[in-house]
Design a protein around this motif. Sequence first.
Motif, PDB file in Angstrom:
ATOM      1  N   SER A 250       0.825  -1.202   0.000  1.00 27.49           N
ATOM      2  CA  SER A 250       0.000   0.000   0.000  1.00 27.49           C
ATOM      3  C   SER A 250       0.862   1.256   0.000  1.00 27.49           C
ATOM      4  CB  SER A 250      -0.923  -0.009   1.228  1.00 27.49           C
ATOM      5  OG  SER A 250      -1.672   1.181   1.306  1.00 27.49           O
ATOM      6  N   ASP A 310      -8.247   5.059   1.125  1.00 21.47           N
ATOM      7  CA  ASP A 310      -9.278   4.247   1.791  1.00 21.47           C
ATOM      8  C   ASP A 310      -8.737   2.855   2.122  1.00 21.47           C
ATOM      9  OD1 ASP A 310     -11.011   6.371   1.523  1.00 21.47           O
ATOM     10  OD2 ASP A 310     -12.051   5.556  -0.243  1.00 21.47           O
ATOM     11  N   THR A 311      -7.988   2.285   1.181  1.00 16.71           N
ATOM     12  CA  THR A 311      -7.417   0.952   1.394  1.00 16.71           C
ATOM     13  C   THR A 311      -6.409   0.974   2.534  1.00 16.71           C
ATOM     14  OG1 THR A 311      -7.714   0.399  -0.936  1.00 16.71           O
ATOM     15  CG2 THR A 311      -6.127  -0.926   0.302  1.00 16.71           C
ATOM     16  N   ARG A 313      -6.278   2.968   5.095  1.00 17.92           N
ATOM     17  CA  ARG A 313      -6.992   3.065   6.379  1.00 17.92           C
ATOM     18  C   ARG A 313      -7.600   1.716   6.760  1.00 17.92           C
ATOM     19  NH1 ARG A 313      -8.371   8.289   4.537  1.00 17.92           N
ATOM     20  NH2 ARG A 313     -10.246   7.506   3.503  1.00 17.92           N
ATOM     21  N   ALA A 314      -8.141   1.015   5.772  1.00 16.91           N
ATOM     22  CA  ALA A 314      -8.747  -0.297   6.050  1.00 16.91           C
ATOM     23  C   ALA A 314      -7.697  -1.297   6.529  1.00 16.91           C
ATOM     24  CB  ALA A 314      -9.446  -0.823   4.796  1.00 16.91           C
ATOM     25  N   SER A 317      -6.763  -0.650  10.110  1.00 17.98           N
ATOM     26  CA  SER A 317      -7.873  -0.617  11.056  1.00 17.98           C
ATOM     27  C   SER A 317      -7.933  -1.904  11.871  1.00 17.98           C
ATOM     28  CB  SER A 317      -9.198  -0.422  10.304  1.00 17.98           C
ATOM     29  OG  SER A 317     -10.292  -0.628  11.171  1.00 17.98           O
ATOM     30  N   ASN A 319     -10.566  -3.051  13.010  1.00 18.17           N
ATOM     31  CA  ASN A 319     -11.856  -3.685  12.714  1.00 18.17           C
ATOM     32  C   ASN A 319     -11.859  -4.422  11.373  1.00 18.17           C
ATOM     33  OD1 ASN A 319     -12.977  -2.578  15.072  1.00 18.17           O
ATOM     34  ND2 ASN A 319     -13.357  -0.631  14.023  1.00 18.17           N
ATOM     35  N   GLN A 320     -10.715  -4.426  10.693  1.00 15.38           N
ATOM     36  CA  GLN A 320     -10.643  -5.082   9.384  1.00 15.38           C
ATOM     37  C   GLN A 320     -10.804  -6.597   9.548  1.00 15.38           C
ATOM     38  OE1 GLN A 320     -10.422  -3.938   6.254  1.00 15.38           O
ATOM     39  NE2 GLN A 320     -10.435  -6.035   5.529  1.00 15.38           N
ATOM     40  N   GLN A 324      -6.025  -9.265   4.543  1.00 14.26           N
ATOM     41  CA  GLN A 324      -5.434  -8.005   4.104  1.00 14.26           C
ATOM     42  C   GLN A 324      -4.840  -8.090   2.696  1.00 14.26           C
ATOM     43  OE1 GLN A 324      -2.758  -6.497   7.156  1.00 14.26           O
ATOM     44  NE2 GLN A 324      -4.466  -5.411   8.071  1.00 14.26           N
ATOM     45  N   VAL A 327      -7.548  -7.714   0.242  1.00  8.29           N
ATOM     46  CA  VAL A 327      -8.000  -6.322   0.149  1.00  8.29           C
ATOM     47  C   VAL A 327      -7.067  -5.524  -0.758  1.00  8.29           C
ATOM     48  CG1 VAL A 327      -8.288  -4.184   1.476  1.00  8.29           C
ATOM     49  CG2 VAL A 327      -9.152  -6.344   2.397  1.00  8.29           C
ATOM     50  N   THR A 331      -7.814  -3.852  -4.555  1.00  6.26           N
ATOM     51  CA  THR A 331      -7.557  -2.438  -4.860  1.00  6.26           C
ATOM     52  C   THR A 331      -6.729  -2.290  -6.129  1.00  6.26           C
ATOM     53  OG1 THR A 331      -7.729  -1.769  -2.549  1.00  6.26           O
ATOM     54  CG2 THR A 331      -6.440  -0.333  -4.009  1.00  6.26           C
TER      55      THR A 331
END
Length: 342
Positions: A250, A310-311, A313-314, A317, A319-320, A324, A327, A331
Amino acid sequence: MKLSAREVAGYCARPDPEAAGLLLYGGDPMRVAHRRQQAVAALIGPQGEAEMRLARIAGADLRRDPAALMDAVKAQSFFPGPRVALVEEAGDSQAETIAAALGDWRPGDAQIVVTAGQLKPASKLRKLFEGHRSARAAAIYDDPPGREEIQAELARAGLAGASGPALDALFALGRTLEPGDFRQTLEKLALYKLDDETPLSAEEVGLLAPASTEAEADDVVHAAAEAREGEIGPLMQRLSAQGVTPVRLSIAAGRHFRQLYRAASDPEGPGKGIARLRPPVWGPRRDRMEKQARDWGAARLQTALQLLADTDRALRSANQTAPQMAVMERTLLRLSRLRGRR
């Protein structure tokens, strides 16, 4: 006491010698080990281990022999100077034993340094160090080092006089390599320039930079930027097998697309925009990035940057719930499809 993210680097470089202990924890063992090495060296000096002022205890051994830590904290070395009792790869199952040692700690005892993997906020070990008035707890994140940290490493290696393109190249390298790899690269550069009084050049930095997974990380980012959707899956599988983290990908993607956006937004066109990038980009890679900036355009690159933000932050997080790496792959595929639109 809990250290903020901004305080960690400075504290590990200059830890409080009067503190009772320090907890270092995080998801990347190499980064945790780097901070641990830094803090221990600052506490006991370069000869501390040779002078038997460092006692190492594995977390698994502490479960079998709980008294080992207290013995290490209270023991005296044949050599004068501060001491460290290091507990490596600890977990909540050792929290009670470590709490007893901290509770009985007195000035003059060995400082207790503990390393651990990722710990949740409710972790007993975290709560122990965060709530102790004479101990520190430091979370080690996967973020790349800041400019001040890189400058400190350069000074330590004797390369503080680097300037211009060479310094830009070193900063770029420091933000992409793992801390241990970066330090080894600086040591190689220092040896390379030992009897050479000419200024360090960017070409010499590139020549001695290690071949690593960064090349393949760049490949998957370029695949997304050039709408080569079919190559993304296989590249992601290979990077995952090599231990490259989604957060690292990322960061690499965000850096690349920010450069493209700056180039595409330049009033004089992408060519001039690429030329103004810091650190500078040379050769075929410059031509490739200029073409990508032209093909994308500033508007779509702005959309791409929002998607990457956004990715990111996810991924960071708590709460993810989705895997990963999946995700991050999704993206990159969305970026590839966004680039493919006309």
